[in-house]
Design a protein around this motif. Structure first.
Motif, PDB file in Angstrom:
ATOM      1  N   LEU A   1      68.621  20.276  23.414  1.00  0.00           N
ATOM      2  CA  LEU A   1      68.863  19.357  22.312  1.00  0.00           C
ATOM      3  C   LEU A   1      68.147  19.801  21.040  1.00  0.00           C
ATOM      4  CD1 LEU A   1      68.652  16.013  24.284  1.00  0.00           C
ATOM      5  CD2 LEU A   1      70.613  16.735  22.907  1.00  0.00           C
ATOM      6  N   ARG A   2      66.945  20.314  21.181  1.00  0.00           N
ATOM      7  CA  ARG A   2      66.210  20.772  19.995  1.00  0.00           C
ATOM      8  C   ARG A   2      66.931  21.938  19.315  1.00  0.00           C
ATOM      9  NH1 ARG A   2      61.075  21.331  23.463  1.00  0.00           N
ATOM     10  NH2 ARG A   2      60.522  23.015  22.026  1.00  0.00           N
ATOM     11  N   VAL A   3      67.433  22.873  20.121  1.00  0.00           N
ATOM     12  CA  VAL A   3      68.182  23.996  19.560  1.00  0.00           C
ATOM     13  C   VAL A   3      69.426  23.489  18.826  1.00  0.00           C
ATOM     14  CG1 VAL A   3      69.578  26.016  20.145  1.00  0.00           C
ATOM     15  CG2 VAL A   3      67.325  25.712  21.196  1.00  0.00           C
ATOM     16  N   ALA A   4      70.129  22.535  19.433  1.00  0.00           N
ATOM     17  CA  ALA A   4      71.358  22.017  18.836  1.00  0.00           C
ATOM     18  C   ALA A   4      71.079  21.238  17.552  1.00  0.00           C
ATOM     19  CB  ALA A   4      72.088  21.132  19.845  1.00  0.00           C
ATOM     20  N   ILE A   5      69.997  20.479  17.523  1.00  0.00           N
ATOM     21  CA  ILE A   5      69.636  19.727  16.316  1.00  0.00           C
ATOM     22  C   ILE A   5      69.299  20.682  15.177  1.00  0.00           C
ATOM     23  CG2 ILE A   5      67.872  18.211  15.314  1.00  0.00           C
ATOM     24  CD1 ILE A   5      67.798  16.811  18.117  1.00  0.00           C
TER      25      ILE A   5
ATOM     26  N   ALA B   1      70.366  23.714  14.839  1.00  0.00           N
ATOM     27  CA  ALA B   1      71.591  24.402  14.427  1.00  0.00           C
ATOM     28  C   ALA B   1      72.402  23.562  13.448  1.00  0.00           C
ATOM     29  CB  ALA B   1      72.439  24.753  15.647  1.00  0.00           C
ATOM     30  N   GLN B   2      72.234  22.251  13.507  1.00  0.00           N
ATOM     31  CA  GLN B   2      72.916  21.352  12.577  1.00  0.00           C
ATOM     32  C   GLN B   2      72.081  21.074  11.333  1.00  0.00           C
ATOM     33  OE1 GLN B   2      76.009  19.680  12.517  1.00  0.00           O
ATOM     34  NE2 GLN B   2      76.546  21.252  13.996  1.00  0.00           N
ATOM     35  N   GLY B   3      70.964  21.788  11.189  1.00  0.00           N
ATOM     36  CA  GLY B   3      70.144  21.633   9.992  1.00  0.00           C
ATOM     37  C   GLY B   3      69.099  20.552  10.079  1.00  0.00           C
ATOM     38  N   GLY B   4      68.851  20.033  11.292  1.00  0.00           N
ATOM     39  CA  GLY B   4      67.885  18.953  11.446  1.00  0.00           C
ATOM     40  C   GLY B   4      66.550  19.413  11.982  1.00  0.00           C
ATOM     41  N   THR B   5      65.606  18.485  12.022  1.00  0.00           N
ATOM     42  CA  THR B   5      64.278  18.708  12.582  1.00  0.00           C
ATOM     43  C   THR B   5      64.079  17.747  13.744  1.00  0.00           C
ATOM     44  OG1 THR B   5      63.395  19.339  10.410  1.00  0.00           O
ATOM     45  CG2 THR B   5      61.804  18.713  12.107  1.00  0.00           C
ATOM     46  N   PRO B   6      63.985  18.250  14.966  1.00  0.00           N
ATOM     47  CA  PRO B   6      63.840  17.353  16.120  1.00  0.00           C
ATOM     48  C   PRO B   6      62.576  16.505  16.025  1.00  0.00           C
ATOM     49  CG  PRO B   6      64.381  19.586  16.815  1.00  0.00           C
ATOM     50  CD  PRO B   6      64.055  19.666  15.366  1.00  0.00           C
TER      51      PRO B   6
ATOM     52  N   ALA C   1      77.104  20.763  21.649  1.00  0.00           N
ATOM     53  CA  ALA C   1      76.429  22.067  21.709  1.00  0.00           C
ATOM     54  C   ALA C   1      75.342  22.083  22.770  1.00  0.00           C
ATOM     55  CB  ALA C   1      75.851  22.411  20.343  1.00  0.00           C
ATOM     56  N   ALA C   2      74.574  20.981  22.874  1.00  0.00           N
ATOM     57  CA  ALA C   2      73.479  20.940  23.845  1.00  0.00           C
ATOM     58  C   ALA C   2      74.012  20.960  25.279  1.00  0.00           C
ATOM     59  CB  ALA C   2      72.628  19.684  23.620  1.00  0.00           C
TER      60      ALA C   2
END
Length: 368
Positions: A294-298, A300-305, A359-360
């Motif tokens: 989930l962290r990788v996917a977040i 990739a969408q430009g976010g910060t987990p 993605a996750a």
């Protein structure tokens, strides 16, 4: 929010417009706890039309499965809502309506993401989406039913965390119903009324809760609230009742809290206490295969987990004992809007949550 092409992570099976229409229609169907039949039929039908093996089970849950691989991922959301009618409408890209945040937004995120998974993911894992009944009721009927029929390797709980948020834990709960009954007397005479003794009981419980907060944060302390108060006098007997809600930290299990309350009130005459809602707090580790995906996917969408713990309860509390596996609560929306007359969800955030989860899940399947 950065301009990331969310559409590219969705398959032809489920477009952004389809995912949004799924949510709009789900929110438009009233589904108070215990009255979920219509929305369950709609959700199971939507999944069946998109290749899920879908049905409504004996607890009224809408259940859909895709994939046949050895890894089992359970995505447990809930489709019931609290009371309070909010006209369903979309204004400036925001969907208003009861359940839009808590928690049809999360459940529809699960459904849309699993519908969009590539064949490679479906060959590696089995994804089971559950729209559970009665999460908003003390029974948690849907979760209690499914927890005995599934043995998942990974669990996602559908609750609003914000698209960048990963909720690792929830506080526990205990509800104390305190009743004081005594004979009536003239208020000019000596003695205490039933309401006086009930008030004293509340002061003692509140003081104990305050002591647990010393030196720690809110997640590690008992939170006590008065949920209702009532006093009646028929001229012969006084009866005062109150319901005290306790939110419990992981270090205080419900039975310990129950014993403490009884000890606090043991010397008050004619006091009776009954307890409901025994739910233990839960907190999962922050580093495991699920949180990493989930962290990788977040990102990739430009976010910060962002990792979170919540002071409420959810079906995570219910299933944790039988499902001791990597678990996170995830879903779009601001949980501060739960149960409020302003409940609403930004549809662009919903889109992004679908993209993140798709993605996750694909990453989880490829790593299995």
């Amino acid at each position: 929010m950065p301009d990331v092409p969310v559409e590219t992570v969705l398959s032809d099976t489920t477009s952004i417009s389809e995912a949004r229409e799924l949510l709009r229609q789900a929110v438009a169907i009233p589904s108070l706890s215990g009255q979920e039949q219509e929305v369950a039929a709609f959700l199971s039908g939507w999944m069946a039309q998109r290749g899920f093996r879908a049905h409504v089970d004996s607890a009224g849950n809408a259940v859909g499965e895709r994939g046949s691989g050895p890894l089992t991922v359970a995505l447990l959301g809930h489709m019931d809502t609290v009371p309070g009618e909010i006209p369903v409408r979309i204004e400036d890209g925001v969907l208003h309506g009861r359940g839009s945040v808590d928690a049809k937004g999360s459940l529809c995120t699960f459904m849309a993401a699993v519908a969009a998974l590539p064949e490679s993911a479906l060959a590696a894992a089995r994804f089971v989406v559950i729209g559970a009944t009665e999460e908003e009721a003390p029974s948690s009927r849907g979760a209690r039913h499914v927890m005995h029929s599934l043995n998942p390797d990974i669990v996602l709980i559908g609750e609003p965390s914000g698209w960048e948020g990963l909720t690792l834990g929830y506080k526990g709960r205990l509800v104390a119903r305190v009743t004081v009954t005594r004979g009536n007397f003239h208020t000019a005479g000596e003695g205490q009324s039933a309401a006086d003794d009930l008030t004293e009981a509340w002061f003692r419980v509140r003081a104990w809760a305050a002591r647990t907060a010393e030196g720690g944060g809110i997640f590690d302390a008992v939170q006590a609230t008065v949920q209702d108060l009532n006093s009646v006098n028929d001229g012969v007997t006084q009866r005062a009742t109150g319901t005290f809600g306790l939110r419990l930290p992981p270090r205080i299990p419900p039975q310990e809290a129950e014993d403490t309350v009884l000890e606090l009130l043991h010397d008050l005459p004619e006091v009776q206490v009954t307890f409901t809602g025994h739910e233990s707090a839960v907190r999962h580790p922050k580093d495991n295969v699920l949180t990493r995906a989930l962290r990788v996917a977040i990102r990739a969408q430009g976010g910060t987990p962002v990792f979170k713990v919540k002071t409420g309860t959810s079906d995570m509390n219910v299933v944790a004992e039988l499902w001791p596996v990597p678990t996170v609560a995830y879903g779009p929306g601001d949980s501060a809007l739960d149960h409020t007359p302003d409940e609403r969800i930004d549809l662009a955030e919903y889109d992004r949550a679908v993209a993140v989860l798709t993605a996750a899940l694909t990453r989880l399947a490829s790593a299995s």
